[in-house]
Design a protein around this motif. Structure first.
Motif, PDB file in Angstrom:
ATOM      1  N   MET A   1       0.851  -1.167   0.000  1.00 55.68           N
ATOM      2  CA  MET A   1       0.000   0.000   0.000  1.00 55.68           C
ATOM      3  C   MET A   1       0.906   1.242   0.000  1.00 55.68           C
ATOM      4  O   MET A   1       2.037   1.190   0.462  1.00 55.68           O
ATOM      5  CB  MET A   1      -0.896  -0.084   1.252  1.00 55.68           C
ATOM      6  N   PHE A   2       0.363   2.328  -0.526  1.00 49.93           N
ATOM      7  CA  PHE A   2       1.129   3.564  -0.607  1.00 49.93           C
ATOM      8  C   PHE A   2       0.432   4.664   0.183  1.00 49.93           C
ATOM      9  O   PHE A   2      -0.806   4.720   0.246  1.00 49.93           O
ATOM     10  CB  PHE A   2       1.289   3.998  -2.062  1.00 49.93           C
ATOM     11  N   CYS A   3       1.216   5.559   0.758  1.00 49.98           N
ATOM     12  CA  CYS A   3       0.678   6.694   1.521  1.00 49.98           C
ATOM     13  C   CYS A   3       0.051   7.686   0.546  1.00 49.98           C
ATOM     14  O   CYS A   3       0.636   8.025  -0.481  1.00 49.98           O
ATOM     15  CB  CYS A   3       1.804   7.362   2.305  1.00 49.98           C
ATOM     16  N   LYS A   4      -1.136   8.142   0.882  1.00 51.69           N
ATOM     17  CA  LYS A   4      -1.827   9.101   0.012  1.00 51.69           C
ATOM     18  C   LYS A   4      -1.232  10.505   0.129  1.00 51.69           C
ATOM     19  O   LYS A   4      -1.450  11.348  -0.715  1.00 51.69           O
ATOM     20  CB  LYS A   4      -3.314   9.137   0.341  1.00 51.69           C
ATOM     21  N   ASN A   5      -0.452  10.748   1.177  1.00 52.44           N
ATOM     22  CA  ASN A   5       0.148  12.070   1.372  1.00 52.44           C
ATOM     23  C   ASN A   5       1.500  12.182   0.680  1.00 52.44           C
ATOM     24  O   ASN A   5       1.704  13.061  -0.159  1.00 52.44           O
ATOM     25  CB  ASN A   5       0.282  12.360   2.871  1.00 52.44           C
ATOM     26  N   CYS A   6       2.422  11.250   0.997  1.00 51.03           N
ATOM     27  CA  CYS A   6       3.773  11.358   0.436  1.00 51.03           C
ATOM     28  C   CYS A   6       4.016  10.408  -0.728  1.00 51.03           C
ATOM     29  O   CYS A   6       4.973  10.559  -1.471  1.00 51.03           O
ATOM     30  CB  CYS A   6       4.822  11.137   1.520  1.00 51.03           C
ATOM     31  N   GLY A   7       3.163   9.393  -0.894  1.00 53.85           N
ATOM     32  CA  GLY A   7       3.273   8.481  -2.024  1.00 53.85           C
ATOM     33  C   GLY A   7       4.253   7.348  -1.831  1.00 53.85           C
ATOM     34  O   GLY A   7       4.450   6.541  -2.731  1.00 53.85           O
ATOM     35  N   LYS A   8       4.870   7.246  -0.650  1.00 53.38           N
ATOM     36  CA  LYS A   8       5.845   6.180  -0.422  1.00 53.38           C
ATOM     37  C   LYS A   8       5.136   4.911   0.037  1.00 53.38           C
ATOM     38  O   LYS A   8       4.050   4.957   0.608  1.00 53.38           O
ATOM     39  CB  LYS A   8       6.874   6.634   0.610  1.00 53.38           C
ATOM     40  N   GLU A   9       5.812   3.788  -0.188  1.00 58.00           N
ATOM     41  CA  GLU A   9       5.229   2.503   0.165  1.00 58.00           C
ATOM     42  C   GLU A   9       5.275   2.301   1.675  1.00 58.00           C
ATOM     43  O   GLU A   9       6.294   2.575   2.324  1.00 58.00           O
ATOM     44  CB  GLU A   9       5.977   1.376  -0.541  1.00 58.00           C
TER      45      GLU A   9
ATOM     46  N   ALA B   1      -0.256  -0.732   8.609  1.00 56.81           N
ATOM     47  CA  ALA B   1       0.153   0.492   9.308  1.00 56.81           C
ATOM     48  C   ALA B   1      -1.020   1.432   9.481  1.00 56.81           C
ATOM     49  O   ALA B   1      -1.884   1.560   8.621  1.00 56.81           O
ATOM     50  CB  ALA B   1       1.268   1.183   8.530  1.00 56.81           C
ATOM     51  N   SER B   2      -1.060   2.092  10.654  1.00 59.93           N
ATOM     52  CA  SER B   2      -2.102   3.081  10.895  1.00 59.93           C
ATOM     53  C   SER B   2      -1.581   4.500  10.687  1.00 59.93           C
ATOM     54  O   SER B   2      -2.357   5.444  10.559  1.00 59.93           O
ATOM     55  CB  SER B   2      -2.662   2.933  12.308  1.00 59.93           C
ATOM     56  N   VAL B   3      -0.235   4.648  10.669  1.00 61.90           N
ATOM     57  CA  VAL B   3       0.404   5.944  10.440  1.00 61.90           C
ATOM     58  C   VAL B   3       1.560   5.719   9.464  1.00 61.90           C
ATOM     59  O   VAL B   3       2.282   4.734   9.551  1.00 61.90           O
ATOM     60  CB  VAL B   3       0.936   6.534  11.773  1.00 61.90           C
ATOM     61  N   CYS B   4       1.734   6.652   8.516  1.00 63.12           N
ATOM     62  CA  CYS B   4       2.841   6.568   7.565  1.00 63.12           C
ATOM     63  C   CYS B   4       4.153   6.791   8.319  1.00 63.12           C
ATOM     64  O   CYS B   4       4.300   7.783   9.051  1.00 63.12           O
ATOM     65  CB  CYS B   4       2.684   7.611   6.463  1.00 63.12           C
ATOM     66  N   ILE B   5       5.125   5.867   8.143  1.00 68.38           N
ATOM     67  CA  ILE B   5       6.406   5.998   8.852  1.00 68.38           C
ATOM     68  C   ILE B   5       7.299   7.069   8.238  1.00 68.38           C
ATOM     69  O   ILE B   5       8.269   7.494   8.850  1.00 68.38           O
ATOM     70  CB  ILE B   5       7.148   4.646   8.891  1.00 68.38           C
ATOM     71  N   HIS B   6       6.950   7.532   7.048  1.00 69.34           N
ATOM     72  CA  HIS B   6       7.770   8.531   6.367  1.00 69.34           C
ATOM     73  C   HIS B   6       7.321   9.959   6.656  1.00 69.34           C
ATOM     74  O   HIS B   6       8.145  10.840   6.839  1.00 69.34           O
ATOM     75  CB  HIS B   6       7.758   8.285   4.853  1.00 69.34           C
ATOM     76  N   CYS B   7       5.993  10.206   6.700  1.00 68.55           N
ATOM     77  CA  CYS B   7       5.508  11.579   6.889  1.00 68.55           C
ATOM     78  C   CYS B   7       4.636  11.738   8.132  1.00 68.55           C
ATOM     79  O   CYS B   7       4.305  12.860   8.512  1.00 68.55           O
ATOM     80  CB  CYS B   7       4.763  12.070   5.651  1.00 68.55           C
TER      81      CYS B   7
END
Length: 124
Positions: A1-9, A14-20
């Motif tokens: 799955m990809f984050c809708k905010n930063c686009g990273k995988e 996950a309930s929170v993106c680890i990148h943003c």
């Protein structure tokens, strides 16, 4: 799955993106199952519209199928097939009317050769 905010995988769980750090919304897929019965009359009309000997019957069944598709229990099922059956039946019937008219005209010219020379030849 990809984050809708930063686009990273990110991980699917996950309930929170680890990148943003933006919270991830998990979308669930819903399958809609329709329990509406099949419009067999519309299907039969569509199929019969292809056969020259049954085009009139196909036209009648397609019209009945179109009326049935408007009933609440069918919920519009078969409407497209019924409309296609009506159109194809009309085309098939028109085609056979033209073929029969040409055959009758050719037969009348063959039985009366004077008709061709006196009526049809001056038109050419």
């Amino acid at each position: 799955m990809f984050c809708k905010n930063c686009g990273k995988e990110i991980d699917d769980k996950a309930s929170v993106c680890i990148h943003c750090g933006v919270p991830v919304k998990h979308e669930t897929q819903q399958v809609v199952v329709s329990n509406a019965p099949s419009n067999g009359v519309a299907i039969a009309g569509f199929v019969l519209s292809f056969f020259s000997f049954a085009a009139v019957l196909g036209l009648i069944l397609s019209i009945v199928g179109l009326q049935k598709s408007k009933q609440p229990e069918f919920n519009g099922k078969g409407k497209g097939l019924a409309i296609a059956g009506i159109i194809l039946s009309c085309i098939t019937i028109g085609y056979w009317i033209i073929i029969i008219a040409c055959c009758v005209g050719a037969a009348s010219c063959a039985t009366d050769p004077g008709l061709y020379t006196s009526v049809l030849l001056p038109l050419v």
